[in-house]
Design a protein around this motif. Structure first.
Motif, PDB file in Angstrom:
ATOM      1  N   GLU A  71       9.840 -27.265 126.611  1.00  0.00           N
ATOM      2  CA  GLU A  71       8.512 -26.370 126.485  1.00  0.00           C
ATOM      3  C   GLU A  71       8.290 -26.044 125.322  1.00  0.00           C
ATOM      4  O   GLU A  71       6.844 -26.319 124.856  1.00  0.00           O
ATOM      5  CB  GLU A  71       8.730 -25.212 127.432  1.00  0.00           C
ATOM      6  CG  GLU A  71       8.395 -25.341 128.949  1.00  0.00           C
ATOM      7  CD  GLU A  71       7.186 -26.165 129.115  1.00  0.00           C
ATOM      8  OE1 GLU A  71       6.056 -25.638 128.417  1.00  0.00           O
ATOM      9  OE2 GLU A  71       7.141 -27.269 129.674  1.00  0.00           O
ATOM     10  N   GLN A  72       9.043 -25.661 124.374  1.00  0.00           N
ATOM     11  CA  GLN A  72       8.714 -25.354 123.028  1.00  0.00           C
ATOM     12  C   GLN A  72       8.184 -26.544 122.344  1.00  0.00           C
ATOM     13  O   GLN A  72       7.231 -26.464 121.407  1.00  0.00           O
ATOM     14  CB  GLN A  72       9.702 -24.709 122.280  1.00  0.00           C
ATOM     15  CG  GLN A  72      10.280 -23.372 122.594  1.00  0.00           C
ATOM     16  CD  GLN A  72      11.626 -23.036 122.188  1.00  0.00           C
ATOM     17  OE1 GLN A  72      12.227 -23.669 121.658  1.00  0.00           O
ATOM     18  NE2 GLN A  72      11.885 -21.612 122.487  1.00  0.00           N
ATOM     19  N   ALA A  73       8.922 -27.711 122.464  1.00  0.00           N
ATOM     20  CA  ALA A  73       8.211 -29.018 121.667  1.00  0.00           C
ATOM     21  C   ALA A  73       6.841 -29.431 122.199  1.00  0.00           C
ATOM     22  O   ALA A  73       6.014 -29.454 121.335  1.00  0.00           O
ATOM     23  CB  ALA A  73       9.339 -30.009 122.003  1.00  0.00           C
ATOM     24  N   LEU A  74       6.783 -29.324 123.582  1.00  0.00           N
ATOM     25  CA  LEU A  74       5.494 -29.469 124.034  1.00  0.00           C
ATOM     26  C   LEU A  74       4.372 -28.452 123.718  1.00  0.00           C
ATOM     27  O   LEU A  74       3.306 -29.165 123.369  1.00  0.00           O
ATOM     28  CB  LEU A  74       5.409 -29.503 125.848  1.00  0.00           C
ATOM     29  CG  LEU A  74       6.325 -30.620 126.273  1.00  0.00           C
ATOM     30  CD1 LEU A  74       6.430 -30.285 127.737  1.00  0.00           C
ATOM     31  CD2 LEU A  74       5.887 -32.086 126.209  1.00  0.00           C
ATOM     32  N   ALA A  75       4.815 -27.200 123.532  1.00  0.00           N
ATOM     33  CA  ALA A  75       3.673 -26.307 122.899  1.00  0.00           C
ATOM     34  C   ALA A  75       3.544 -26.759 121.688  1.00  0.00           C
ATOM     35  O   ALA A  75       2.218 -26.463 121.032  1.00  0.00           O
ATOM     36  CB  ALA A  75       4.438 -24.911 123.100  1.00  0.00           C
ATOM     37  N   ARG A  76       4.555 -26.917 120.671  1.00  0.00           N
ATOM     38  CA  ARG A  76       4.259 -27.608 119.408  1.00  0.00           C
ATOM     39  C   ARG A  76       3.310 -28.739 119.227  1.00  0.00           C
ATOM     40  O   ARG A  76       2.394 -28.470 118.395  1.00  0.00           O
ATOM     41  CB  ARG A  76       5.471 -27.886 118.644  1.00  0.00           C
ATOM     42  CG  ARG A  76       5.290 -28.386 117.412  1.00  0.00           C
ATOM     43  CD  ARG A  76       6.686 -28.836 116.614  1.00  0.00           C
ATOM     44  NE  ARG A  76       7.362 -29.850 117.467  1.00  0.00           N
ATOM     45  CZ  ARG A  76       6.944 -30.987 117.417  1.00  0.00           C
ATOM     46  NH1 ARG A  76       6.125 -31.357 116.710  1.00  0.00           N
ATOM     47  NH2 ARG A  76       8.113 -31.875 118.074  1.00  0.00           N
ATOM     48  N   ILE A  77       3.492 -29.532 120.339  1.00  0.00           N
ATOM     49  CA  ILE A  77       2.650 -30.916 120.147  1.00  0.00           C
ATOM     50  C   ILE A  77       1.246 -30.468 120.718  1.00  0.00           C
ATOM     51  O   ILE A  77       0.350 -31.054 119.893  1.00  0.00           O
ATOM     52  CB  ILE A  77       3.060 -32.146 121.145  1.00  0.00           C
ATOM     53  CG1 ILE A  77       4.359 -32.260 120.556  1.00  0.00           C
ATOM     54  CG2 ILE A  77       2.253 -32.845 121.202  1.00  0.00           C
ATOM     55  CD1 ILE A  77       5.386 -33.098 121.724  1.00  0.00           C
ATOM     56  N   ARG A  78       1.174 -29.542 121.535  1.00  0.00           N
ATOM     57  CA  ARG A  78      -0.283 -29.123 122.041  1.00  0.00           C
ATOM     58  C   ARG A  78      -1.119 -28.392 120.790  1.00  0.00           C
ATOM     59  O   ARG A  78      -2.132 -28.681 120.369  1.00  0.00           O
ATOM     60  CB  ARG A  78      -0.074 -28.107 123.030  1.00  0.00           C
ATOM     61  CG  ARG A  78      -0.174 -28.721 124.373  1.00  0.00           C
ATOM     62  CD  ARG A  78       0.084 -27.655 125.573  1.00  0.00           C
ATOM     63  NE  ARG A  78       0.798 -28.379 126.659  1.00  0.00           N
ATOM     64  CZ  ARG A  78       1.889 -27.796 127.062  1.00  0.00           C
ATOM     65  NH1 ARG A  78       2.542 -26.931 126.496  1.00  0.00           N
ATOM     66  NH2 ARG A  78       2.614 -28.261 128.093  1.00  0.00           N
ATOM     67  N   ARG A  79      -0.239 -27.454 120.186  1.00  0.00           N
ATOM     68  CA  ARG A  79      -0.812 -26.878 118.978  1.00  0.00           C
ATOM     69  C   ARG A  79      -1.116 -27.847 117.741  1.00  0.00           C
ATOM     70  O   ARG A  79      -2.301 -27.832 117.318  1.00  0.00           O
ATOM     71  CB  ARG A  79       0.210 -26.097 118.154  1.00  0.00           C
ATOM     72  CG  ARG A  79       0.205 -24.555 118.789  1.00  0.00           C
ATOM     73  CD  ARG A  79       0.929 -23.407 118.065  1.00  0.00           C
ATOM     74  NE  ARG A  79       2.076 -24.176 117.116  1.00  0.00           N
ATOM     75  CZ  ARG A  79       3.215 -23.946 117.834  1.00  0.00           C
ATOM     76  NH1 ARG A  79       3.267 -23.575 119.035  1.00  0.00           N
ATOM     77  NH2 ARG A  79       4.427 -24.306 117.129  1.00  0.00           N
ATOM     78  N   GLU A  80      -0.282 -28.950 117.600  1.00  0.00           N
ATOM     79  CA  GLU A  80      -0.801 -30.070 116.569  1.00  0.00           C
ATOM     80  C   GLU A  80      -1.772 -30.650 116.956  1.00  0.00           C
ATOM     81  O   GLU A  80      -2.783 -30.921 115.847  1.00  0.00           O
ATOM     82  CB  GLU A  80       0.748 -30.728 116.160  1.00  0.00           C
ATOM     83  CG  GLU A  80       1.592 -30.017 115.599  1.00  0.00           C
ATOM     84  CD  GLU A  80       2.992 -31.004 115.301  1.00  0.00           C
ATOM     85  OE1 GLU A  80       3.816 -30.434 114.844  1.00  0.00           O
ATOM     86  OE2 GLU A  80       2.906 -31.979 115.790  1.00  0.00           O
ATOM     87  N   VAL A  81      -1.895 -31.225 118.115  1.00  0.00           N
ATOM     88  CA  VAL A  81      -3.087 -31.944 118.583  1.00  0.00           C
ATOM     89  C   VAL A  81      -4.315 -31.188 118.413  1.00  0.00           C
ATOM     90  O   VAL A  81      -5.375 -31.666 117.997  1.00  0.00           O
ATOM     91  CB  VAL A  81      -2.762 -32.402 120.064  1.00  0.00           C
ATOM     92  CG1 VAL A  81      -4.104 -33.212 120.505  1.00  0.00           C
ATOM     93  CG2 VAL A  81      -1.712 -33.371 119.984  1.00  0.00           C
ATOM     94  N   GLU A  82      -4.260 -30.075 118.945  1.00  0.00           N
ATOM     95  CA  GLU A  82      -5.476 -29.028 118.792  1.00  0.00           C
ATOM     96  C   GLU A  82      -6.017 -28.761 117.507  1.00  0.00           C
ATOM     97  O   GLU A  82      -7.072 -28.980 117.156  1.00  0.00           O
ATOM     98  CB  GLU A  82      -5.273 -27.894 119.609  1.00  0.00           C
ATOM     99  CG  GLU A  82      -6.385 -27.040 119.888  1.00  0.00           C
ATOM    100  CD  GLU A  82      -6.150 -25.563 121.151  1.00  0.00           C
ATOM    101  OE1 GLU A  82      -4.836 -25.510 121.123  1.00  0.00           O
ATOM    102  OE2 GLU A  82      -7.059 -25.113 121.366  1.00  0.00           O
TER     103      GLU A  82
END
Lengths: 317, 241
Positions: A71-82
């Protein structure tokens, strides 16, 4: 005394006896400007985006991530893409379905070489537009020959098909005995239970052994930071699939994991105007691919190298 | 030279070295070894999933509302469709929509219902096309030329179909008419092997969209038209790297 004054003692001013005020100031100024110059010389390092975040660096291997860590990794990817592309993506970690093994079949009689699959794949899977990365190569060969060394993948006739030629798209064959997986020194690429060979882009060290091992020229390396126009980003992403990659990692066709593990057909099949591309579950006897393997004359590319591809070519009348 | 001067000399030397490194670093970092060119503009025609044409069945189902149909598979929004007319002011049907134009023709506008439509042949036995039908092209069959209207159309009612076996079918049921001659293709289409299927491979998660014969093939000239070739991959070898 001489030994003490050969270099100024930075840690403990005031200066030791025997050093004049003038020489101390001169030395201090020189050292300060030297440090400033060093700081300035290192400053561009702060701007290097391709180093990735500390979080990414410390992240564990995909197979060892706990649900919370994922979940943390997915949240990080979301932040980076955004941050990079200005839109909130839908990133998921889709796991293989039980009782499913994917197989692809391609009808060489039907393929006309229009390259719609190539471009739909680029749009679906967020491949770099510049430098260009494409997972599918369409080879054009004269009828009656099968010499891939002489296959032309740069043909640019205004319309297709050209008389006297046939077209053969090549992409990752998702082998059952994948040489790319065997050579990976860090286990950044592996075969999943539904037959898709995937890459953990955060674990890949970019050694390109897999690219050299693949007999189908299926793997691509990000030589530069990928460039994708913001308005062309596909926000429907998967961790092992089409999430944006960084410079220095490998990527390849993953049968559109973000679509196929949600039950949909891959993007290359969706756009094929002639229905030359067929995809499905080989463990389901009623699926299109089962029908094809039962009733059509199929072959695999470079059978002699023993890779056991899950990608079949066939002819019909 | 005393010790202090030596120290100063060493430190000054280091300063010059660092400054040089700064300059070198900035020049390589900023001077830019830019490999990439500008990303290309979006081209939606690359990714649309529509078939190469619209069938009569699709147009009939739409009930005149074409908003749900993907006209932009072939047409681009910024280039509106310009209908073409011949010298007499008669619409020249586009190749892709030929059967649509056929089916929308009102036979009764020219032919009286009781009038018997007779085909005329020349001395060599070739059909003579009346001037009103000059733009209607029939090229069904690569070798024998199955271009006789009543091989598929019902002579008693030109807007309905009739198989060679005499079974009457509506225009929207044309798949079964095709199947009456093209058995192996129909068998493959039934199992999903021939033709296009879109949507979901997994029936539990969603429906597959199965296309009819006439979604891709023009029944009057079923060979697929030549298609535009999309751009080839970049020639890295021609770009000097």
């Amino acid at each position: 005394m001489a030994a003490n004054t050969s270099l100024p003692n930075l840690a403990a001013p005031p200066p030791p006896e025997g050093t004049s005020r003038r020489s101390f100031l001169r030395a201090s100024a020189a050292v300060a400007s030297g440090l400033a110059a060093m700081a300035a010389s290192l400053a561009p390092l702060r701007e290097l985006s391709d180093l990735g975040s500390v979080e990414e660096f410390l992240q564990n291997h995909y197979k060892e991530l706990t649900p919370v860590e994922m979940e943390q990794a997915l949240a990080r990817i979301r932040r980076e893409v955004e941050k990079q592309y200005g839109l909130r993506p839908h990133v998921r970690d889709l796991r293989p379905m039980d009782g499913v093994e994917f197989v692809y079949c391609l009808n060489l009689t039907r393929c006309i070489g229009c390259r719609k699959c190539v471009h739909a794949c680029v749009a679906e899977n967020n491949q770099s537009r510049s430098p260009e990365i494409q997972y599918i190569r369409v080879l054009k060969m004269p009828n009656g020959t099968f010499d891939m060394e002489k296959g032309d993948h740069h043909y640019a006739t205004p319309t297709v098909p050209e008389k006297g030629f046939f077209y053969m798209p090549v992409q990752c064959h998702q082998c059952k005995n994948p040489p790319c997986v065997k050579v990976c020194p860090v286990d950044a690429t592996w075969q999943e239970s539904d037959g898709i060979t995937v890459i953990d882009y955060d674990w890949c060290i970019g050694c390109r052994y897999c690219e050299a091992a693949c007999p189908y020229f299926a793997r691509r390396f990000n030589f530069a930071e990928p460039k994708i126009p913001k308005e062309q980003i596909n926000p429907d992403m998967a961790y092992l699939g089409n999430r944006p990659r960084h410079k220095g990692v490998m990527e390849k066709c993953h049968f559109c994991i973000q679509r196929t593990r949600a039950g949909k057909y891959p993007a290359c099949l969706e756009v094929c105007p002639t229905g030359a591309r067929k995809f499905g579950n080989i463990l389901d006897p009623a699926s299109e691919v089962s029908q094809i393997l039962r009733h059509k004359r199929v072959f695999v590319l470079k059978e002699e190298v023993g890779t056991l591809p899950r990608f079949f070519y066939y002819f019909d009348v | 030279m005393n010790e202090n001067q030596k120290t100063s000399a060493v430190v000054t030397g280091l300063t010059v070295l660092f400054t040089g490194m700064v300059l070198a670093f900035w020049m390589t970092a900023r001077g830019g070894t830019v490999v990439a060119h500008k990303p290309s503009a979006p081209v939606p025609v690359f990714t649309n999933t529509a078939t190469v044409r619209l069938s009569v069945a699709e147009l009939t189902k739409s009930g005149g509302d074409v908003s749900g149909l993907d006209c932009y598979a072939c047409h681009t929004k910024d280039k509106p469709v310009a209908p073409k007319f011949d010298a007499a002011g008669v619409l020249i049907p586009s190749v892709a929509h030929r059967d649509v134009v056929f089916s929308r023709m009102n036979c009764a506008a020219c032919h009286a219902p009781e009038e018997k439509v007779e085909l005329k042949f020349d001395a060599e036995g070739k059909i003579i096309t009346p001037p009103a039908h000059a733009n209607d092209v029939a090229r069904h069959g690569r070798t024998i030329g199955n271009d006789h209207c009543f091989n598929c159309h019902d002579p008693a009612n030109l807007t309905e179909l009739r198989t060679a076996g005499g079974k009457k079918l509506k225009l929207t049921e044309s798949t079964m008419l095709c199947a009456s001659c093209h058995g192996p293709s129909y068998r493959d289409w039934e199992s999903g092997v021939h033709g296009r299927r879109n949507g979901f491979w997994n029936a539990k998660l969603g429906a597959a969209d199965r296309k009819d014969c006439t979604s891709c093939h023009d029944p009057h000239a079923p060979m697929l038209p030549l298609m535009k070739t999309l751009p080839p991959p970049d020639r890295a070898d021609l770009k000097g790297h």
